[in-house]
Design an enzyme around this catalytic site. Structure first.
Site, PDB file in Angstrom:
ATOM      1  N   TYR A  69      62.869 -19.942  96.429  1.00 41.92           N
ATOM      2  CA  TYR A  69      64.200 -19.502  96.024  1.00 41.92           C
ATOM      3  C   TYR A  69      65.191 -20.658  96.140  1.00 41.92           C
ATOM      4  CZ  TYR A  69      68.778 -17.432  95.889  1.00 41.92           C
ATOM      5  OH  TYR A  69      70.075 -17.168  95.555  1.00 41.92           O
ATOM      6  N   ARG A  73      71.769  16.867  68.207  1.00 48.40           N
ATOM      7  CA  ARG A  73      70.314  16.706  68.334  1.00 48.40           C
ATOM      8  C   ARG A  73      69.903  15.455  69.109  1.00 48.40           C
ATOM      9  NH1 ARG A  73      68.849  17.402  62.187  1.00 48.40           N
ATOM     10  NH2 ARG A  73      71.103  17.143  61.997  1.00 48.40           N
ATOM     11  N   ALA A 126      82.800   9.204  60.667  1.00 49.67           N
ATOM     12  CA  ALA A 126      82.093   9.172  61.948  1.00 49.67           C
ATOM     13  C   ALA A 126      82.525  10.323  62.848  1.00 49.67           C
ATOM     14  CB  ALA A 126      82.352   7.845  62.651  1.00 49.67           C
ATOM     15  N   ALA A 127      82.814  11.474  62.215  1.00 48.88           N
ATOM     16  CA  ALA A 127      83.306  12.594  63.011  1.00 48.88           C
ATOM     17  C   ALA A 127      82.184  13.520  63.481  1.00 48.88           C
ATOM     18  CB  ALA A 127      84.338  13.389  62.205  1.00 48.88           C
ATOM     19  N   GLY A 137      83.972  19.322  56.424  1.00 53.76           N
ATOM     20  CA  GLY A 137      83.201  18.772  55.310  1.00 53.76           C
ATOM     21  C   GLY A 137      83.557  17.320  55.014  1.00 53.76           C
TER      22      GLY A 137
HETATM   23  C1  UD1 Z   1      75.943  14.516  52.348  1.00 48.48           C
HETATM   24  C2  UD1 Z   1      76.225  14.742  50.865  1.00 48.48           C
HETATM   25  C3  UD1 Z   1      74.905  14.823  50.115  1.00 48.48           C
HETATM   26  C4  UD1 Z   1      74.067  13.599  50.364  1.00 48.48           C
HETATM   27  C5  UD1 Z   1      73.896  13.372  51.856  1.00 48.48           C
HETATM   28  C6  UD1 Z   1      73.231  12.047  52.114  1.00 48.48           C
HETATM   29  C7  UD1 Z   1      78.282  16.040  50.843  1.00 48.48           C
HETATM   30  C8  UD1 Z   1      78.870  17.379  50.640  1.00 48.48           C
HETATM   31  N1  UD1 Z   1      76.958  15.971  50.713  1.00 48.48           N
HETATM   32  O1  UD1 Z   1      75.283  15.686  52.791  1.00 48.48           O
HETATM   33  O2  UD1 Z   1      75.151  14.967  48.739  1.00 48.48           O
HETATM   34  O3  UD1 Z   1      72.816  13.737  49.733  1.00 48.48           O
HETATM   35  O4  UD1 Z   1      75.173  13.359  52.525  1.00 48.48           O
HETATM   36  O5  UD1 Z   1      72.922  11.951  53.461  1.00 48.48           O
HETATM   37  O6  UD1 Z   1      78.980  15.088  51.113  1.00 48.48           O
HETATM   38  N2  UD1 Z   1      81.177  14.094  58.340  1.00 48.48           N
HETATM   39  C9  UD1 Z   1      82.423  14.032  58.895  1.00 48.48           C
HETATM   40  N3  UD1 Z   1      83.217  15.118  58.854  1.00 48.48           N
HETATM   41  C10 UD1 Z   1      82.825  16.286  58.276  1.00 48.48           C
HETATM   42  C11 UD1 Z   1      81.539  16.335  57.714  1.00 48.48           C
HETATM   43  C12 UD1 Z   1      80.731  15.228  57.768  1.00 48.48           C
HETATM   44  O7  UD1 Z   1      82.826  13.004  59.454  1.00 48.48           O
HETATM   45  O8  UD1 Z   1      83.603  17.229  58.266  1.00 48.48           O
HETATM   46  C13 UD1 Z   1      80.301  12.931  58.420  1.00 48.48           C
HETATM   47  C14 UD1 Z   1      79.131  13.215  59.330  1.00 48.48           C
HETATM   48  O9  UD1 Z   1      79.390  12.718  60.628  1.00 48.48           O
HETATM   49  C15 UD1 Z   1      77.997  12.471  58.683  1.00 48.48           C
HETATM   50  C16 UD1 Z   1      78.380  12.396  57.212  1.00 48.48           C
HETATM   51  O10 UD1 Z   1      79.751  12.685  57.153  1.00 48.48           O
HETATM   52  O11 UD1 Z   1      77.909  11.171  59.164  1.00 48.48           O
HETATM   53  C17 UD1 Z   1      77.551  13.289  56.338  1.00 48.48           C
HETATM   54  O12 UD1 Z   1      77.828  14.618  56.644  1.00 48.48           O
HETATM   55  P1  UD1 Z   1      76.765  15.763  56.505  1.00 48.48           P
HETATM   56  O13 UD1 Z   1      77.419  17.036  56.783  1.00 48.48           O
HETATM   57  O14 UD1 Z   1      75.577  15.416  57.290  1.00 48.48           O
HETATM   58  O15 UD1 Z   1      76.409  15.696  54.969  1.00 48.48           O
HETATM   59  P2  UD1 Z   1      75.041  16.075  54.321  1.00 48.48           P
HETATM   60  O16 UD1 Z   1      74.862  17.526  54.405  1.00 48.48           O
HETATM   61  O17 UD1 Z   1      73.976  15.217  54.868  1.00 48.48           O
END
Ligand code: UD1
Ligand code: CA
Length: 459
Positions: free
Chosen positions: A368, A17, A11-12, A83
């Site tokens: 009332y 948006r 949840a980071a 990531g």
């Molecule tokens: C990720 C998956 C992808 C999948 C998709 C589904 C990876 C590399 N890819 O991609 O295969 O199809 O989800 O929706 O995992 N988050 C953190 N810290 C970070 C990065 C992300 O807490 O450093 C959390 C984000 O808040 C978010 C979730 O992880 O809730 C997904 O991160 P996001 O970067 O959106 O991954 P996707 O590119 O959607």
């Protein structure tokens, strides 16, 4: 399958948006932060540890969730979003050495406990992922299988070649891991990829290389794996959630005139033969007895309604209780502390606050009632006001049984009206009225003879 269950909720993310000061995971679905939905679902699996990975500026997320779930959440800070793999690594120090870890997302709020249990049950020492088949897989990581159909890797959209891009089996991002492999896998992640991120998805290829089988199950409902990045998606999932709740209510035997036009932001329970007309909103805990009818456009928050009650359209009830056989509305307002006894009638444009209305009593029009105790068999005439407030303090009005209050009366509290009393219409009652007597408190009517004629003559 191991006994110790760890659940990690990522949840980071910041959620730019959303165009909002509120962090993304605190944006509400049915008036509840989406992260709270995820935590409530996670708790249904009674995890040994519940870890939330929060990010920069996440203090608001922490304080809000700690209030709802005191001492239940282990917080892991990810100060830079490097990531999903890095995010899970931030939770690593809190994980049990053996056991199972489920990975969930704070912005994917409608995942079900059943799906999570299926992931957990499928786990056989290695890794299970929740996949989905999509006609338009754009943006998702693709599930790549080898010649014998074993899962080989997950390739992110931005790293995929043209052949991989055609794959319709996608990664939803939910996984079950065996903890004994996680440390090694997470420490081996690299960020040499198109996005320069530590991908959690890379552990799939690592497992395959370690000759550990990677299993998958598919999500039973598309909405369970839908994430929220903007207000459009927030509204879409709100509607899906509302339809799910309406379906539950229908299955439990309620009659809904239109399941698309009811909003439940809490819990509603119904007895037999309850009917809810269109555009009603339910908040908090609402309990309806048997044979209750709720008219169109009503808002009910934390109310208890007994059998055979009719709430007519456009009534608003909050922290109130209504006993059997009562009729309320249309356009009635029951505020906190309103208690209506059996067979009472409360009509249009009547406001009742912190008051009890006794059995069979009627308050039907434009009135009332505040800080009052009204006995049984009472009739309160139109336009009556209990004057309970002097600008500083509140005072009580007590009305006995079988009292008749004439229309347009002001009952200036503190004041008591004895049993069986009759108050003449238009009275301003400042002193107690004795029982079984007529009390009239208004200026005497006079006729000034010749006054009009004289006035005309002067012109
Ligand atoms: C990720 C998956 C992808 C999948 C998709 C589904 C990876 C590399 N890819 O991609 O295969 O199809 O989800 O929706 O995992 N988050 C953190 N810290 C970070 C990065 C992300 O807490 O450093 C959390 C984000 O808040 C978010 C979730 O992880 O809730 C997904 O991160 P996001 O970067 O959106 O991954 P996707 O590119 O959607
Ligand atoms: Ca995403």
């Amino acid at each position: 399958m191991s006994d110790l269950l760890n659940i990690v909720i990522l949840a980071a993310g910041q959620g730019k948006r959303m165009n909002s000061k509120l962090p993304k995971v605190l944006q509400p679905i049915s008036q509840k932060p989406m992260l709270q939905h995820v935590i409530e679902t996670a708790k249904k699996l009674t995890p040994h540890k519940l870890i939330v990975v929060y990010g920069h500026g996440g203090e608001q997320v922490q304080s809000c969730m700690n209030e709802v779930f005191p001492n239940e959440i282990t917080w892991a800070l990810q100060d830079k979003q490097l990531g999903t793999g890095h995010a899970l690594k931030c939770a690593l120090p809190h994980l049990d050495k053996i056991g199972t870890t489920l990975v969930l997302y704070g912005d994917v709020p409608l995942i079900s406990a059943d799906t999570l249990k299926a992931l957990q049950n499928k786990l056989n020492n290695n890794l299970v992922m929740l996949s989905d088949l999509m006609t338009n897989p754009t943006g998702y990581g693709r599930v790549v299988r080898d010649a014998t159909n074993n899962i080989f890797a997950i390739v992110e959209e931005k790293d995929a070649n043209d052949v991989e891009k055609k794959i319709q089996e996608v990664n939803t991002g939910f996984y079950a891991f065996s903890n004994n492999h996680l440390e090694k896998w997470l420490n081996s992640l690299s960020n040499e990829n198109a996005q320069g991120e530590y991908y959690l998805t890379d552990v799939v290829a690592m497992a395959y290389q370690d000759k550990l089988s990677v299993e998958s199950i598919t999500a039973p409902n598309a909405y369970e794996v839908m994430g929220i990045n903007n207000k459009l998606q927030l509204e879409e999932l709100e509607r899906i959630h509302q339809i799910n709740q309406a379906n539950q209510l229908l299955v439990s035997g309620a009659t809904l005139i239109d399941k698309k036009r009811i909003d439940i932001r809490g819990n509603v329970s119904v007895g037999q033969d309850c009917t809810i007309d269109v555009n009603c909103v339910f908040e908090g805990t609402v309990s309806l007895g048997n044979n209750v009818s709720i008219g169109a456009g009503c808002v009910l928050k934390n109310v208890t309604i007994a059998d055979n009650v009719t709430i007519k359209p456009y009534s608003i009830l909050e922290d109130a209780s209504v006993d059997s056989g009562a009729q309320v509305g249309p356009y009635a307002r029951l505020r906190p502390g309103a208690k209506l006894a059996q067979n009472t009638h409360v009509g249009n444009f009547v406001e009742i606050k912190k008051s009890t209305v006794g059995v069979g009593s009627k308050v039907n029009h434009l009135t009332y009632i505040g800080d009052s105790e009204i006995g049984s068999g009472v009739n309160i005439g139109a336009g009556t006001v209990t004057c309970n407030y002097d600008g500083k303090n509140k005072f009580k009005t007590t009305i006995g049984d079988n009292v008749f209050i004439g229309s347009g009366s002001m009952l200036v509290a503190p004041v008591e009206i004895g049993n069986g009393a009759l108050i003449g219409a238009g009275s301003v009652v400042t002193k107690n009225a004795p029982e079984n007597e007529l009390t009239v408190a208004r200026a005497k009517q006079i006729t000034v003879g010749g006054w009009l004629k004289k006035k005309k003559g002067n012109n």
